[in-house]
Design a protein around this motif. Structure first.
Motif, short mmCIF file in Angstrom:
data_model
loop_
_atom_site.label_atom_id
_atom_site.label_comp_id
_atom_site.label_asym_id
_atom_site.label_seq_id
_atom_site.Cartn_x
_atom_site.Cartn_y
_atom_site.Cartn_z
N MET A 87 50.45 -17.18 35.01
CA MET A 87 49.84 -17.19 33.45
C MET A 87 48.77 -15.43 33.88
N LEU A 88 48.81 -14.77 34.75
CA LEU A 88 47.43 -13.92 34.93
C LEU A 88 48.87 -12.82 34.30
N GLY A 89 50.08 -12.96 34.39
CA GLY A 89 50.35 -11.76 33.75
C GLY A 89 49.98 -11.34 32.33
N TRP A 90 49.71 -13.10 32.09
CA TRP A 90 48.88 -12.93 30.33
C TRP A 90 48.36 -11.87 30.00
N GLY A 91 47.03 -12.09 31.12
CA GLY A 91 46.23 -10.73 31.11
C GLY A 91 46.63 -9.63 30.53
N VAL A 92 48.11 -8.60 31.71
CA VAL A 92 48.62 -7.10 31.03
C VAL A 92 48.87 -8.01 30.18
N VAL A 93 49.56 -8.10 29.69
CA VAL A 93 50.01 -8.13 27.97
C VAL A 93 49.22 -8.08 26.91
N ALA A 94 48.64 -9.03 27.03
CA ALA A 94 47.53 -9.23 26.07
C ALA A 94 46.77 -8.34 25.34
N GLY A 95 46.54 -7.52 26.16
CA GLY A 95 45.49 -6.46 25.62
C GLY A 95 46.62 -5.07 24.46
N PRO A 96 48.00 -4.51 25.18
CA PRO A 96 48.83 -4.24 24.72
C PRO A 96 49.68 -4.02 23.78
N PHE A 97 49.88 -5.85 23.46
CA PHE A 97 50.04 -6.63 22.34
C PHE A 97 49.42 -6.43 21.62
N TYR A 98 48.02 -6.11 21.72
CA TYR A 98 47.34 -6.85 20.29
C TYR A 98 46.52 -5.31 20.03
N LEU A 99 46.93 -4.17 21.04
CA LEU A 99 46.01 -2.81 19.97
C LEU A 99 47.69 -2.32 19.49
N VAL A 100 48.98 -2.51 20.30
CA VAL A 100 50.04 -2.37 19.72
C VAL A 100 50.39 -2.14 18.70
N ALA A 157 38.29 -0.70 26.97
CA ALA A 157 37.73 -0.96 28.47
C ALA A 157 37.64 -2.55 28.86
N GLY A 158 38.00 -3.29 27.88
CA GLY A 158 37.83 -5.01 28.22
C GLY A 158 39.10 -5.05 28.78
N PHE A 159 40.26 -4.70 27.61
CA PHE A 159 41.76 -5.22 27.98
C PHE A 159 42.18 -4.68 29.59
N ALA A 160 42.08 -2.92 29.13
CA ALA A 160 42.39 -2.37 30.32
C ALA A 160 42.18 -3.67 31.57
N TRP A 161 40.96 -3.66 31.29
CA TRP A 161 40.54 -3.76 32.82
C TRP A 161 40.90 -5.20 33.55
N LEU A 162 41.15 -6.59 32.14
CA LEU A 162 41.66 -7.36 32.14
C LEU A 162 42.83 -7.14 32.72
N ALA A 163 43.74 -6.19 32.20
CA ALA A 163 45.10 -5.85 32.70
C ALA A 163 44.86 -5.50 34.36
N ALA A 164 44.45 -4.33 34.62
CA ALA A 164 43.76 -3.98 36.32
C ALA A 164 43.58 -4.96 37.13
N ALA A 165 42.05 -6.30 36.84
CA ALA A 165 42.51 -7.60 37.24
C ALA A 165 43.21 -8.41 37.42
N SER A 166 43.95 -8.81 36.72
CA SER A 166 44.87 -9.52 37.12
C SER A 166 45.93 -9.47 37.82
N ARG A 203 45.75 -7.26 40.56
CA ARG A 203 44.80 -6.58 41.07
C ARG A 203 44.68 -8.10 41.99
N VAL A 204 44.21 -9.23 41.76
CA VAL A 204 44.01 -10.90 41.79
C VAL A 204 45.43 -11.20 42.67
N TYR A 205 46.46 -11.23 41.43
CA TYR A 205 47.79 -11.80 41.64
C TYR A 205 48.44 -11.30 43.11
N GLY A 206 48.14 -10.16 43.09
CA GLY A 206 48.38 -9.44 44.47
C GLY A 206 47.60 -9.74 45.32
N THR A 207 46.36 -9.96 45.63
CA THR A 207 45.11 -10.67 46.06
C THR A 207 46.12 -12.10 46.79
N VAL A 208 45.45 -13.60 45.75
CA VAL A 208 45.42 -14.17 46.53
C VAL A 208 47.28 -15.00 46.76
#
Length: 204
Positions: free
Chosen positions: A1-14, A178-187, A189-194
């Protein structure tokens, strides 16, 4: 599910940028991507916004499952607000759709579009602040600070962009990116943390 946080921003912007450079009358200095929902071909940006919102919503669920419940709920609200914004197109702006000469009286759809946009950006900023606290409790100071800064940029960018109108378009773009970049980076980071939430069940 966190993977979609990485995909969402590039998809929307492109997709949005492709539509922006191929639609007659669109001006990056005066128009937000949302006006691409208007006129012929508007369904493409409507679909882009709705699909991107669904991805963000799923990422919010992923954050909640990872233990960052508050941040996950806030990000989920942002995704839901994007979907609702796709239901209510904005008002026409000078120059778009092509042939639009001046600003129009605010309509119900435009007001709702702006309202859901405001709810979404505030929720995203809150999500960044809450995840910053979550990172801080885990001793991850760099991502705690990153989340705090991202939340401030999103909030100030959106509020400043709305207050300044066309003159503040750069601030709106900053808030979105900035919002989408943060969401991607946070997703990531969280995926690799827990641990994966299904790890225990699979082991059993």
């Amino acid at each position: 599910m966190l993977g979609w946080g990485v995909v969402a921003g590039p998809f929307y912007l492109v997709v949005g940028l492709i539509l922006a450079v191929t639609r007659e009358g669109f001006d990056f200095s005066r128009h937000p991507l949302s006006v691409l929902m208007l006129g012929d071909g508007g369904w493409m940006q409507i679909t882009n916004l709705a699909l991107s919102g669904a991805m963000v919503l799923v990422a919010g669920i992923g954050l909640a499952r990872a233990g960052a419940r508050g941040a996950g709920i806030a990000v989920g609200i942002y995704g839901g607000a994007m979907i609702l914004s796709a239901v209510f197109p904005p008002d026409p702006m000078p120059g778009f759709p092509p042939g639009q000469e001046g600003a129009t009286e605010p309509g119900t759809s435009g007001i709702l579009h702006l309202a859901f946009g405001g709810i979404g950006f505030v929720a995203l900023a809150v999500g960044a602040f809450l995840l910053g606290r979550w990172f801080a409790r885990r001793g991850d100071r760099p991502f705690s600070v990153l989340s705090l800064v991202a939340g401030i940029v999103v909030l100030v960018g959106f509020l400043g962009g709305v207050a300044l109108g066309p003159a503040g378009m750069a601030l709106l773009w900053l808030a979105v990116v900035a919002g989408f970049a943060w969401l991607a980076a946070a997703s990531v980071r969280v995926y690799g943390t827990v641990p994966h939430p299904d790890t225990g069940r699979h082991a059993a």
